[in-house]
Design a protein around this motif. Structure first.
Motif, PDB file in Angstrom:
ATOM      1  N   ILE A  37       0.356  11.760 -10.061  1.00  0.00           N
ATOM      2  CA  ILE A  37      -0.367  13.026  -9.896  1.00  0.00           C
ATOM      3  C   ILE A  37       0.553  14.205 -10.186  1.00  0.00           C
ATOM      4  N   GLU A  38       1.789  14.131  -9.722  1.00  0.00           N
ATOM      5  CA  GLU A  38       2.732  15.214  -9.985  1.00  0.00           C
ATOM      6  C   GLU A  38       3.079  15.299 -11.472  1.00  0.00           C
ATOM      7  N   GLU A  39       3.217  14.163 -12.138  1.00  0.00           N
ATOM      8  CA  GLU A  39       3.553  14.176 -13.560  1.00  0.00           C
ATOM      9  C   GLU A  39       2.413  14.731 -14.406  1.00  0.00           C
ATOM     10  N   GLU A  40       1.200  14.435 -14.058  1.00  0.00           N
ATOM     11  CA  GLU A  40       0.048  14.859 -14.846  1.00  0.00           C
ATOM     12  C   GLU A  40      -0.492  16.230 -14.414  1.00  0.00           C
ATOM     13  N   SER A  41       0.096  16.819 -13.414  1.00  0.00           N
ATOM     14  CA  SER A  41      -0.330  18.123 -12.883  1.00  0.00           C
ATOM     15  C   SER A  41      -1.795  18.110 -12.489  1.00  0.00           C
ATOM     16  N   SER A  45       0.831  -1.208   0.000  1.00  0.00           N
ATOM     17  CA  SER A  45       0.000   0.000   0.000  1.00  0.00           C
ATOM     18  C   SER A  45       0.866   1.260   0.000  1.00  0.00           C
ATOM     19  N   PHE A  46       1.978   1.242   0.735  1.00  0.00           N
ATOM     20  CA  PHE A  46       2.892   2.385   0.714  1.00  0.00           C
ATOM     21  C   PHE A  46       3.489   2.582  -0.682  1.00  0.00           C
ATOM     22  N   GLU A  47       3.855   1.493  -1.328  1.00  0.00           N
ATOM     23  CA  GLU A  47       4.411   1.576  -2.674  1.00  0.00           C
ATOM     24  C   GLU A  47       3.367   2.108  -3.656  1.00  0.00           C
ATOM     25  N   SER A  48       2.141   1.665  -3.524  1.00  0.00           N
ATOM     26  CA  SER A  48       1.073   2.150  -4.390  1.00  0.00           C
ATOM     27  C   SER A  48       0.827   3.643  -4.177  1.00  0.00           C
ATOM     28  N   MET A  49       0.852   4.071  -2.926  1.00  0.00           N
ATOM     29  CA  MET A  49       0.651   5.485  -2.622  1.00  0.00           C
ATOM     30  C   MET A  49       1.776   6.325  -3.235  1.00  0.00           C
ATOM     31  N   ARG A  50       3.001   5.826  -3.164  1.00  0.00           N
ATOM     32  CA  ARG A  50       4.137   6.537  -3.749  1.00  0.00           C
ATOM     33  C   ARG A  50       3.987   6.639  -5.258  1.00  0.00           C
ATOM     34  N   GLU A  51       3.535   5.573  -5.912  1.00  0.00           N
ATOM     35  CA  GLU A  51       3.357   5.601  -7.361  1.00  0.00           C
ATOM     36  C   GLU A  51       2.236   6.558  -7.765  1.00  0.00           C
ATOM     37  N   TRP A  52       1.150   6.597  -7.000  1.00  0.00           N
ATOM     38  CA  TRP A  52       0.057   7.504  -7.318  1.00  0.00           C
ATOM     39  C   TRP A  52       0.474   8.962  -7.137  1.00  0.00           C
ATOM     40  N   ARG A  53       1.264   9.239  -6.111  1.00  0.00           N
ATOM     41  CA  ARG A  53       1.749  10.616  -5.930  1.00  0.00           C
ATOM     42  C   ARG A  53       2.627  11.047  -7.096  1.00  0.00           C
ATOM     43  N   LYS A  54       3.471  10.122  -7.547  1.00  0.00           N
ATOM     44  CA  LYS A  54       4.333  10.418  -8.693  1.00  0.00           C
ATOM     45  C   LYS A  54       3.491  10.671  -9.945  1.00  0.00           C
TER      46      LYS A  54
END
Length: 69
Positions: free
Chosen positions: A59-63, A48-57
């Motif tokens: 979101i930042e890439e897609e603005s 779940s931590f890894e998934s959260m990190r990937e989703w944050r990345k």
């Protein structure tokens, strides 16, 4: 689906079977079941931590964060 995911899901199935047929008088079964639960729970938390990190990345890439006030 990779091999790790298959093993992980199969381990949850084994845990449920152990839980249904658990002999509370057998100390080895109890310890094995508790250890399996701890391992599976810790893997779930780490995933779940890894998934959260990937989703944050993502979101930042897609603005996508700029759309909210």
């Amino acid at each position: 689906m990779n091999l790790f995911t298959k093993i992980y899901r199969f381990s949850w199935l084994i845990f449920l079977i152990l839980l249904f047929f658990l002999d509370r008088d057998n100390l080895y079964w109890v310890i094995a079941t508790i250890l399996l639960l701890v391992v599976l729970s810790s893997i779930a938390v780490l995933r779940s931590f890894e998934s959260m990190r990937e989703w944050r990345k993502y979101i930042e890439e897609e603005s996508l964060n700029d759309n909210f006030p």
